[in-house]
Design a protein around this motif. Structure first.
Motif, mmCIF file in Angstrom:
data_model
loop_
_atom_site.group_PDB
_atom_site.id
_atom_site.type_symbol
_atom_site.label_atom_id
_atom_site.label_comp_id
_atom_site.label_asym_id
_atom_site.label_seq_id
_atom_site.Cartn_x
_atom_site.Cartn_y
_atom_site.Cartn_z
ATOM 1 N N TRP A 190 -31.227 -53.435 -18.999
ATOM 2 C CA TRP A 190 -30.803 -52.171 -19.616
ATOM 3 C C TRP A 190 -29.290 -52.159 -19.878
ATOM 4 O O TRP A 190 -28.850 -51.831 -20.981
ATOM 5 N N PHE A 297 -27.936 -44.174 -14.672
ATOM 6 C CA PHE A 297 -29.121 -44.880 -14.169
ATOM 7 C C PHE A 297 -29.263 -44.711 -12.660
ATOM 8 O O PHE A 297 -30.369 -44.519 -12.131
ATOM 9 N N SER A 300 -30.197 -40.930 -11.897
ATOM 10 C CA SER A 300 -31.541 -40.553 -12.344
ATOM 11 C C SER A 300 -32.635 -41.367 -11.677
ATOM 12 O O SER A 300 -33.824 -41.056 -11.829
ATOM 13 N N THR A 302 -33.442 -44.401 -12.401
ATOM 14 C CA THR A 302 -34.137 -45.213 -13.420
ATOM 15 C C THR A 302 -34.500 -46.575 -12.838
ATOM 16 O O THR A 302 -33.657 -47.251 -12.242
#
Length: 647
Positions: A190, A297, A300, A302
């Motif tokens: 990512w 990231f 959250s 992620t």
């Protein structure tokens, strides 16, 4: 010019650049690399190994940082700080050792690179100069000498910078980018995608701005060559400039060339100078974007997508920020090297163009040898006997020898420097051994052109030229020219002593032979009055001598060569009447027993010629002895009596 015309011109210029640039870059860079490897194969491999190792080591600090941060995270969670000290120390020590080895490798490969770079340039200059010696006279007649000099200086220096700095730096950048990208993908796909998106913008800006810079750097190299060519031309003609009070016009012409160089350089450097700050700030922006993305990231929760399978954590994000800085910085390095690469490519292109010029063609196989004659049979010998012969090998393996007598004949010769414009028309000349043949006519009539054809500075378009019955196309050019002595109107003296300049006509001549040649030419009198006599140092084309003295040295140089055929192209045109009488006696002695071609504007110097050829617009309109031509009362009579001016 109208705006529309200017726009069309700019469009056509851009299209021309687009057509030219890509193939030039691809082919030239490959050839430069092959050339370097050809000259220094082992050292080049060592340099590559050093570059790869050094670049790889500079790419891996993030790996150790990630490990150390991960260890610290684990210790912080468990509270066991004592157990991780050894792991942290071993990682730091390993990185330090790798850095030390990398530093050593960097020093070694840079030292080797200095040898490879300078050695390559030395060999290229040698190849350039050696190839230049093989080029036909036509090349130098049609190319600016200052522009050729610029190849040896500016273009070689641009190539030096590309070989020693730009190519190694680009290789380092490539390795670092690939290594860092691999580590990034291993840690987080990512975040890698975020970095690649920012990098794409940077590459777009590099292509747009760098392309403009490259175009003008190529123009800059060409403008430098033109300006240096003009400077050399004006330096050589400085006396003429001052005589005609042409200083202001010269300055204006130079200013135009200098303004063009300034404008091309300004635009090239303007593009170059704005690219660096833009990319640096883009790198900083990318760093902030990656930091924000990493923070989001983490907050959250992620799920991370990576090769290693590691979850998002501080130990991933912090090293990633350093890798982002390193990745963007190396992409920026590419832009900084673009200018040097483009200038190096432009320089290499000009260097290879000169190296690839076709050498002077020579299909001759008849050679000139020392010979002796016994019982009417001519044979080759090693020692000098004063007799020369043409060695003529035949297809059946046999060899015949023809004594060199100096019999030169032209049959129905046509010639033009430009194939669309004929200069000589149906010229036929018979010069028997020992004859003195004079050419008379206005400037541009074709007098010097005939002598250029005899020594094969140029080849005829039609007809034949025979030398002792042999077609001169069959005679090797070096041997042909060795049998001809030439005294030109424009004298060239080289840096060295007076003796060295006389010996130029015959490099193995003894001092005694050179002195005898000077005495024969009438040059000994003024030479002995020089500060150091024959050892007086000359420079600047004999600037410390008068024009007449320089001409006397040129005649002495031809005399020491002792050729059977002499060509005197306005040999006494720069000598005063008193000196001419001295030189004429020497020339008469020098020409005795030789075939001589004389070109003269002073008709008094050709009165004693066996045959006088009067040329007009490339055609022989009269021929005969002085008395015969005077009796015929044609063109020569009018020239001699002053009823018609030569020019």
């Amino acid at each position: 010019m109208s705006k529309k015309g200017i726009a069309n011109e700019q469009i056509s210029e851009k299209e021309e650049m687009k057509k030219r640039r890509p193939p030039v870059q691809k082919g030239v860079v490959t050839r430069v690399i092959k050339t370097v490897f050809k000259f220094y194969p082992v050292r080049t491999v060592l340099v590559l190994i050093g570059i790869i190792f050094s670049a790889a080591v500079s790419s891996i600090p993030a790996v150790f940082m990630q490990k150390v941060i991960a260890i610290i995270e684990t210790a912080w969670k468990s509270g066991n700080w004592e157990g991780v000290k050894g792991d942290i120390f071993s990682n730091v020590l390993t990185l330090g050792i790798l850095y030390a080895i990398s530093l050593t490798a960097s020093i070694v490969f840079n030292l080797i690179m200095a040898t490879v770079t300078q050695g390559t340039l030395m060999k290229l200059r040698e190849k350039l100069f050696n190839n230049m010696q093989k080029l036909p006279i036509k090349y130098f007649d049609t190319h600016n000498h200052g522009d050729i000099m610029s190849i040896y200086t500016n273009d070689i220096d641009a190539l030096r910078q590309m070989i020693s700095q730009s190519i190694p730096q680009l290789l380092v950048t490539l390795i670092v980018v690939i290594t860092v990208l691999s580590i990034m993908i291993n840690y987080s796909i990512w975040l890698t995608l975020v970095v690649l998106a920012g990098t794409a913008v940077m590459l777009f800006l590099t292509a747009k701005i760098g392309g403009g810079s490259a175009k003008y750097f190529v123009k800059q190299q060409k403008a430098i060559g033109k300006e240096e060519g003009y400077i050399e031309e004006i330096m050589n003609g400085q006396k003429v400039v001052k005589v005609f009070c042409h200083e202001e016009e010269c300055k204006e012409a130079f200013d135009r060339l200098n303004d063009k160089l300034y404008e091309d350089s300004r635009r090239a450097n303007a593009y170059s100078n704005i690219l660096g700050p833009i990319l640096n700030n883009m790198g900083n922006i990318l760093y902030v974007v990656v930091a924000l993305a990493g923070g989001l990231f983490l907050l959250s929760g992620t799920p991370n997508l990576s090769v290693s399978g590691a979850a998002f954590s501080i130990s991933i994000v912090v090293p990633f920020l350093n890798m982002t800085k390193q990745f963007a910085g190396n992409i920026g390095q590419v832009s900084f090297q673009i200018n040097s690469v483009v200038m190096g490519i432009a320089g290499a292109q000009r260097i290879f163009e000169l190296m690839d010029q076709k050498p002077e063609a020579d299909e001759g196989y008849v050679t000139l040898v020392n010979a002796k004659e016994e019982n009417g049979v001519i044979s080759e010998c090693e020692e000098r006997t004063g007799m020369w012969a043409w060695k003529h090998p035949h297809e059946n393996g046999s060899v015949t020898y023809t004594r060199l007598t100096g019999d030169v004949r032209l049959f129905d010769v046509d010639f033009g420097y430009d194939e669309n414009k004929t200069v000589l028309h149906n010229v036929t000349i018979y010069a028997e051994p020992g004859q003195k043949v004079a050419f008379v006519g206005a400037t541009g009539a074709g007098k010097t052109t005939i002598t250029n054809l005899i020594n094969r500075f140029y080849d005829i378009a039609d007809g034949k030229i025979r030398y002792d019955g042999i077609n001169i196309n069959k005679i090797k050019k070096d041997d042909l020219r060795r049998s001809l002595g030439i005294v030109l109107q424009d004298t060239n003296l080289f840096t060295g002593t007076v003796m060295d300049n006389i010996r130029y006509g015959k490099l193995d001549a003894s001092d005694e032979e050179c002195i005898r040649a000077a005495e024969l030419a009438g040059a000994d009198d003024f030479i002995t009055r020089l500060p150091e006599s024959y050892n007086t140092q000359l420079s600047g084309n004999g600037a410390n001598l008068s024009q007449g003295q320089r001409q006397l040295l040129a005649i002495a140089r031809a005399a020491v060569a002792d050729p059977p055929v002499m060509i005197m192209d306005e040999a006494t045109s720069s000598i005063d009447t008193r000196t001419e009488a001295i030189v004429q006696r020497g020339m008469d002695a020098l020409m005795k027993g030789r075939t001589v071609f004389v070109i003269a504007h002073r008709l008094s110097t050709v009165k004693n010629s066996d045959v006088i050829m009067v040329l007009e617009q490339g055609r022989i309109i009269e021929r005969g002895s002085h008395d015969k031509l005077i009796e015929e009362k044609g063109q020569y009579y009018r020239l001699y009596t002053g009823a018609f001016e030569l020019e």
